[in-house]
Design an enzyme around this catalytic site. Structure first.
Site, PDB file in Angstrom:
ATOM      1  N   CYS A  65      -8.267  40.787  35.946  1.00  0.00           N
ATOM      2  CA  CYS A  65      -8.177  39.328  35.816  1.00  0.00           C
ATOM      3  C   CYS A  65      -8.027  38.618  37.162  1.00  0.00           C
ATOM      4  O   CYS A  65      -8.184  37.404  37.232  1.00  0.00           O
ATOM      5  CB  CYS A  65      -7.033  38.949  34.884  1.00  0.00           C
ATOM      6  SG  CYS A  65      -7.402  39.359  33.178  1.00  0.00           S
TER       7      CYS A  65
HETATM    8  C1  LIG Z   1      -0.467  39.364  23.370  1.00  0.00           C
HETATM    9  C2  LIG Z   1       0.589  38.312  23.018  1.00  0.00           C
HETATM   10  C3  LIG Z   1      -0.084  36.984  22.734  1.00  0.00           C
HETATM   11  C4  LIG Z   1       1.337  38.772  21.772  1.00  0.00           C
HETATM   12  O1  LIG Z   1       2.388  37.870  21.475  1.00  0.00           O
HETATM   13  P1  LIG Z   1       3.867  38.417  21.168  1.00  0.00           P
HETATM   14  O2  LIG Z   1       4.676  37.242  20.785  1.00  0.00           O
HETATM   15  O3  LIG Z   1       4.300  39.231  22.323  1.00  0.00           O
HETATM   16  O4  LIG Z   1       3.616  39.263  19.877  1.00  0.00           O
HETATM   17  P2  LIG Z   1       4.014  40.772  19.575  1.00  0.00           P
HETATM   18  O5  LIG Z   1       2.907  41.675  20.006  1.00  0.00           O
HETATM   19  O6  LIG Z   1       5.386  41.080  20.072  1.00  0.00           O
HETATM   20  O7  LIG Z   1       4.040  40.683  17.993  1.00  0.00           O
HETATM   21  C5  LIG Z   1       4.980  39.881  17.264  1.00  0.00           C
HETATM   22  C6  LIG Z   1       4.815  40.130  15.790  1.00  0.00           C
HETATM   23  O8  LIG Z   1       3.562  39.610  15.347  1.00  0.00           O
HETATM   24  C7  LIG Z   1       2.774  40.624  14.745  1.00  0.00           C
HETATM   25  N1  LIG Z   1       1.370  40.428  15.086  1.00  0.00           N
HETATM   26  C8  LIG Z   1       0.689  40.924  16.140  1.00  0.00           C
HETATM   27  N2  LIG Z   1      -0.588  40.526  16.102  1.00  0.00           N
HETATM   28  C9  LIG Z   1      -0.725  39.764  14.998  1.00  0.00           C
HETATM   29  C10 LIG Z   1      -1.829  39.059  14.431  1.00  0.00           C
HETATM   30  N3  LIG Z   1      -3.038  39.080  14.994  1.00  0.00           N
HETATM   31  N4  LIG Z   1      -1.596  38.347  13.300  1.00  0.00           N
HETATM   32  C11 LIG Z   1      -0.387  38.321  12.714  1.00  0.00           C
HETATM   33  N5  LIG Z   1       0.681  38.956  13.219  1.00  0.00           N
HETATM   34  C12 LIG Z   1       0.518  39.678  14.351  1.00  0.00           C
HETATM   35  C13 LIG Z   1       3.304  41.920  15.325  1.00  0.00           C
HETATM   36  O9  LIG Z   1       3.058  42.994  14.450  1.00  0.00           O
HETATM   37  C14 LIG Z   1       4.780  41.617  15.445  1.00  0.00           C
HETATM   38  O10 LIG Z   1       5.407  41.799  14.215  1.00  0.00           O
HETATM   39  P3  LIG Z   1       6.923  42.351  14.118  1.00  0.00           P
HETATM   40  O11 LIG Z   1       7.757  41.313  14.840  1.00  0.00           O
HETATM   41  O12 LIG Z   1       7.148  42.418  12.664  1.00  0.00           O
HETATM   42  O13 LIG Z   1       6.896  43.662  14.841  1.00  0.00           O
HETATM   43  C15 LIG Z   1       1.595  38.133  24.178  1.00  0.00           C
HETATM   44  O14 LIG Z   1       2.436  39.239  24.305  1.00  0.00           O
HETATM   45  C16 LIG Z   1       0.924  37.906  25.508  1.00  0.00           C
HETATM   46  O15 LIG Z   1       0.287  36.921  25.705  1.00  0.00           O
HETATM   47  N6  LIG Z   1       1.106  38.829  26.456  1.00  0.00           N
HETATM   48  C17 LIG Z   1       0.572  38.879  27.813  1.00  0.00           C
HETATM   49  C18 LIG Z   1      -0.554  38.033  28.150  1.00  0.00           C
HETATM   50  C19 LIG Z   1      -1.913  38.593  28.061  1.00  0.00           C
HETATM   51  O16 LIG Z   1      -2.598  38.413  27.079  1.00  0.00           O
HETATM   52  N7  LIG Z   1      -2.392  39.262  29.084  1.00  0.00           N
HETATM   53  C20 LIG Z   1      -3.742  39.713  29.129  1.00  0.00           C
HETATM   54  C21 LIG Z   1      -4.095  40.208  30.437  1.00  0.00           C
HETATM   55  S1  LIG Z   1      -3.617  39.122  31.741  1.00  0.00           S
END
Ligand SMILES: CC(C)(COP(=O)(O)OP(=O)(O)OC[C@H]1O[C@@H](n2cnc3c(N)ncnc32)[C@H](O)[C@@H]1OP(=O)(O)O)[C@@H](O)C(=O)NCCC(=O)NCCS
Length: 372
Positions: A156
């Site tokens: 990225c």
């Molecule tokens: C990827 C991202 C958006 C996920 O958001 P998050 O709040 O961390 O979500 P999590 O992965 O912890 O999941 C939270 C919950 O939602 C659920 N979930 C995950 N994907 C889901 C989806 N598509 N739909 C519904 N629920 C979902 C998970 O199972 C989890 O459930 P639980 O709490 O019962 O275990 C976030 O972590 C992020 O942006 N990270 C870094 C940035 C990035 O994308 N970097 C890319 C390269 S620079």
């Protein structure tokens, strides 16, 4: 040493759009098919059932509402879940080169320049279509640029690291002008079958024309400086490569595509990015408050809100730090450049801005610019 300017930018937007609704519907159909296929194992408790994705989660967790892709029918086919690309003969322009040429032509036209004004082409992208010959050389020749080109990949951060290369080449006199392009066909390396990340990416191509300031058109941005940082992490990773064949790997195996520990990335990268930007600004005697606009990497809305809050000590407005990920999703290296391309016309002479990207590596790149 020469003074250096960003003369113009260019943008190629892919022809097809996938909304969150369409994406979630396809994923949920895929999950139902898989769960039916493995019903007895799921019943016996030896296999976990796939859980549905949700539009509400995607918008709340990421800020993404839709994404552009080169080809959507294959992505939305629950029996396929990847784009359909037809192999092209070697004497035809490759797909990555094609979109890079379009973005590059857009940038050249915006600056009133032609291929004859350019000495060097950098193709900076999170993934290359092939190992060799370099995509940059194909793009260079298709544009009619003399001189040379090369590919580089810092995930990225490829575009900001590419701008660092371009800045140094022009500053030192190695080139009058560098075209830096970022063709990102992320749809081909995204795990569309993985609910945790199937919504993250979109396709696009950006281009930036970096020139000696005395050759740049009026209204350009002077590049005051660039700063790159990297430190190794496994939290964003894609293991696909030329060894995969010798390892007898299936190209669809989970580690052969994009994967991340999203929470860890969020926690570790945000403070690093804020500190990096503050330090970089400090080398010019600027504080974050002196910055008119931050054009940040577009991975996740909360990440950008966190970084700008840490820098400014208050919630940033869309005017302080524009958002394009709602429309484009994460476009890997191109995100901060799309933000800059779309949101720079109102910047006044003398005002300062920062282009910054962050991602796998980890890697962070920043470019401090001043409107002329
Ligand atoms: C990827 C991202 C958006 C996920 O958001 P998050 O709040 O961390 O979500 P999590 O992965 O912890 O999941 C939270 C919950 O939602 C659920 N979930 C995950 N994907 C889901 C989806 N598509 N739909 C519904 N629920 C979902 C998970 O199972 C989890 O459930 P639980 O709490 O019962 O275990 C976030 O972590 C992020 O942006 N990270 C870094 C940035 C990035 O994308 N970097 C890319 C390269 S620079």
């Amino acid at each position: 040493m020469h003074r250096v300017a960003i003369s113009s930018t260019g943008l190629f937007t892919p022809p097809e759009v996938i909304t969150n609704e369409e994406l979630v519907e396809a994923f949920n159909q895929y999950a139902a098919l898989e769960n039916a296929k493995y019903a007895s194992e799921i019943e016996a408790g030896t296999r976990a059932a796939l859980v549905n994705s949700s539009v509400e989660f995607i918008e709340k967790a990421s800020g993404i509402k839709r994404r552009y892709v080169m080809e959507k029918s294959g992505v939305l086919d629950p029996r396929r879940m990847r784009p359909v690309f037809t192999p092209r003969p070697d004497n035809e322009l490759s797909l990555m080169a094609e979109i890079a040429v379009k973005a590059a032509q857009d940038a050249l036209a915006a600056a009133g320049k032609t291929a004859a004004d350019v000495d060097m082409v950098i193709c900076a992208s999170a993934n290359m279509q092939r190992a060799y010959p370099a995509m940059a050389v194909e793009i260079q020749t298709a544009l009619g640029v003399q001189g040379f080109g090369f590919d580089m990949n810092v995930a990225c951060s490829s575009a900001t690291f590419g701008l660092e290369m371009a800045y140094n080449a022009v500053r030192s006199g190695g080139a009058r002008s560098v075209l830096m392009v970022n063709p990102e066909i992320t749809s081909a390396h995204l795990a569309w079958k993985d609910r945790d990340c199937h919504f993250i990416f979109g396709d696009v191509c950006t281009a930036v024309l970096v020139e000696r300031l005395d050759l740049a058109p009026a209204g350009s941005f002077e590049v005051l400086g660039t700063k790159a940082l990297s430190t190794f992490s496994n939290n964003i990773r894609n293991n696909f490569g030329f060894m995969s064949r010798a390892e007898d790997r299936d190209p669809d195996e989970r580690d052969q595509l994009f994967r991340q520990e999203g929470r860890k990335v969020f926690k570790e990268v945000c403070p690093m990015a804020a500190e990096h930007i503050e330090q970089h600004l400090g080398t010019f005697g600027y504080k974050p408050d002196d910055v008119r606009r931050f054009w940040l990497h577009q991975a996740n809305l909360s990440m950008n809100q966190f970084i700008t809050r840490k820098l400014l000590g208050r919630d940033a407005s869309l005017d302080d730090a524009p958002v394009i990920l709602d429309e484009f999703a994460n476009t890997a290296s191109a995100g901060s450049i799309i933000a800059f391309h779309r949101h720079q016309a109102d910047i006044q002479p003398g005002e300062v801005g920062v282009i910054c990207s962050f991602g796998a590596g980890y890697s962070i790149g920043s470019v401090v610019v001043k409107k002329l």
